[in-house]
Design an enzyme around this catalytic site. Structure first.
Site, PDB file in Angstrom:
ATOM      1  N   LYS A   1       0.916  -0.960  -0.064  1.00 40.46           N
ATOM      2  CA  LYS A   1       0.018  -0.031  -0.001  1.00 40.46           C
ATOM      3  C   LYS A   1       0.912   1.194   0.014  1.00 40.46           C
ATOM      4  O   LYS A   1       1.026   2.012   1.106  1.00 40.46           O
ATOM      5  CB  LYS A   1      -1.056   0.111   1.276  1.00 40.46           C
ATOM      6  CG  LYS A   1      -2.016   0.931   1.025  1.00 40.46           C
ATOM      7  CD  LYS A   1      -3.201   0.683   1.940  1.00 40.46           C
ATOM      8  CE  LYS A   1      -4.377   1.679   1.919  1.00 40.46           C
ATOM      9  NZ  LYS A   1      -5.234   1.562   0.884  1.00 40.46           N
TER      10      LYS A   1
ATOM     11  N   GLU B   1      -9.193  -4.603  -9.604  1.00 38.06           N
ATOM     12  CA  GLU B   1      -9.830  -4.043  -8.281  1.00 38.06           C
ATOM     13  C   GLU B   1     -10.330  -2.641  -8.747  1.00 38.06           C
ATOM     14  O   GLU B   1     -10.085  -1.975  -9.807  1.00 38.06           O
ATOM     15  CB  GLU B   1      -8.960  -3.927  -7.234  1.00 38.06           C
ATOM     16  CG  GLU B   1      -7.692  -3.361  -7.129  1.00 38.06           C
ATOM     17  CD  GLU B   1      -6.740  -3.646  -6.048  1.00 38.06           C
ATOM     18  OE1 GLU B   1      -7.055  -3.864  -4.843  1.00 38.06           O
ATOM     19  OE2 GLU B   1      -5.531  -3.519  -6.259  1.00 38.06           O
TER      20      GLU B   1
END
Lengths: 285, 285
Positions: A148, A180
């Protein structure tokens, strides 16, 4: 009243919260972030976010400047100082600011830790009732999407394209399959009542809310398949939705302008949203 | 004496040069950068860097906060204020700091412009005499490597791996071919005296020094082929080198510990380095 932010040990007004131009977050996107939701002044699923933070920083060899216990204390202090009821706490750790600019890791430089809050009524969001439109864009991102990092330019461009199209999210497509959303995990409910969401790998971020929703669904004996799916499958599905810390469970009602089922949020999405909110409130800390 | 930096209209000591924690360069890597060399107080090949800057910002829909003419004035003022003789001027433009954090482009936010200098004796660098070791790493970067964005985490990890291996650069490998170095373009000279460097595409950054070296070589009737090459080809070559604004032309003497030819900088590399330095000095502004 000005918001209070945290920067490297100090609580300062957000408008005065600054980092060096030599900060490696600014120069190199050499940093990691997390966003945790806040409901009624309490942190939602925060242990999951802090575990992912520790994993992400480990993957890029970045030592956090504070323990996760201390980070959680700061999150709580920020909530208190900002009288935050509903919203998010953002946190970002970077490899700090050296005396110059060099790609390789600097020595003896303390990492940067920045945190701030924002207000959002996640539970009462209007878009939860209406659902959102999604557009599709090519997935331009790097190979390690499981980290992330703040190297988010591809997501910025994807979500800007969505905004320009009047959509609430962009689904990124690679090799014909949805990876995603720009800042969310993607789910569908097939005609056979199977919840489908892509399995974790380096191709996607391991979503904290995704993980919780899968676990909550399985506890209720719902069938879950973790595998990639196509846009065609999503358009032929009974329902589609996205999950993230800042929307929880959010119905997707159109994809590239075509309706999913009848173009309205489906009952399973609404039910999973309620189940997640119950879980969030019950486990808030 | 403290270095002077430029931040959004002001000249400030580098140690006090800061940006908001909400700056999109810090939060999203939503920014573009350039580095131009300085020899004897003058900018090298700067028009090429500013043209690439304009192209990069255009590709991400970012409006520069100043004209390129004004940016060049600021570059020169920074050189003067810092009494810079030999080194680099770094510049970075980002989409600015909004009042909060949202992926889509903010409205009515002025872009950020940051610039600072650093000292380096590029012409006299010891590594130009010895050559450098290169290691190979997988190319983990995103799809749009032609955009010189600050989303550099993959390059940071590549160049850190090189530093840990005692190497001066990492060559990134994709589909069995070298794309480029972590912060340089890659060249070989084949046994048939053909200079080979990968053609420009979205797979690599269009190097300013690469472009100049190719043009200078062609002017001298050297044979240049723009195509991808493998590490095996590089190890079987007569010479290998890298180019960038901060090393000019730099011999590569080993790749993953194996020598290129006799493991010493080759005569063509030395000659192209001299030719480039002559060009740089003759066209410095």
């Amino acid at each position: 009243m000005d918001q209070i932010a945290y920067v490297n040990g100090s609580f300062v007004p957000l408008t005065e919260a600054k980092v060096s131009v030599l900060d490696r977050g600014f120069l190199f996107a050499d940093g990691i972030y997390e966003v945790a939701a806040v409901l009624e002044g309490k942190l939602i699923d925060n242990a999951s976010h802090l575990a992912r933070l520790e994993r992400s920083v480990g993957e890029i060899g970045l030592a956090l400047p504070e323990t996760v216990e201390r980070i959680q204390e700061i999150q709580r202090e920020l909530i208190a100082r900002n009288h935050l009821v509903n919203g998010m706490v953002y946190l970002q750790a970077t490899r700090g600011a050296d005396s110059g600019r060099d790609f390789a890791f600097p020595k003896d430089v303390k990492p940067t830790l920045v945190m701030f809050t924002s207000v959002k009524d996640i539970v009462g969001a209007e878009s939860a009732k209406t659902g959102i439109a999604v557009i599709t864009v090519p997935d331009l991102r790097w190979v390690r999407r499981d980290i992330k990092s703040v190297a988010l330019l591809a997501q910025v461009l994807a979500k800007q394209a969505a905004a320009e199209a009047g959509a609430g999210e962009a689904w990124m497509i690679e090799d014909g399959k949805v990876t995603e959303g720009g800042s969310s995990s993607a789910f569908i409910l097939t005609k056979d009542d199977v919840l489908v969401t892509r399995q974790n790998s380096t191709a996607i971020l391991p979503g904290c809310t995704r993980k919780a929703v899968v676990a909550l669904a399985e506890e209720r004996q719902l069938r879950v398949e973790e595998r990639p799916f196509t846009v065609e499958e999503a358009l032929a599905a009974k329902e589609a939705f996205v999950t993230s810390a800042t929307v929880f469970v959010q119905a997707v009602v159109t994809i590239d302008g075509k309706p999913v089922a009848n173009g309205k949020p489906g009952p399973m999405t609404d039910r999973l949203r309620e189940i997640y909110i119950d879980f969030a409130k019950a486990t808030a800390q």
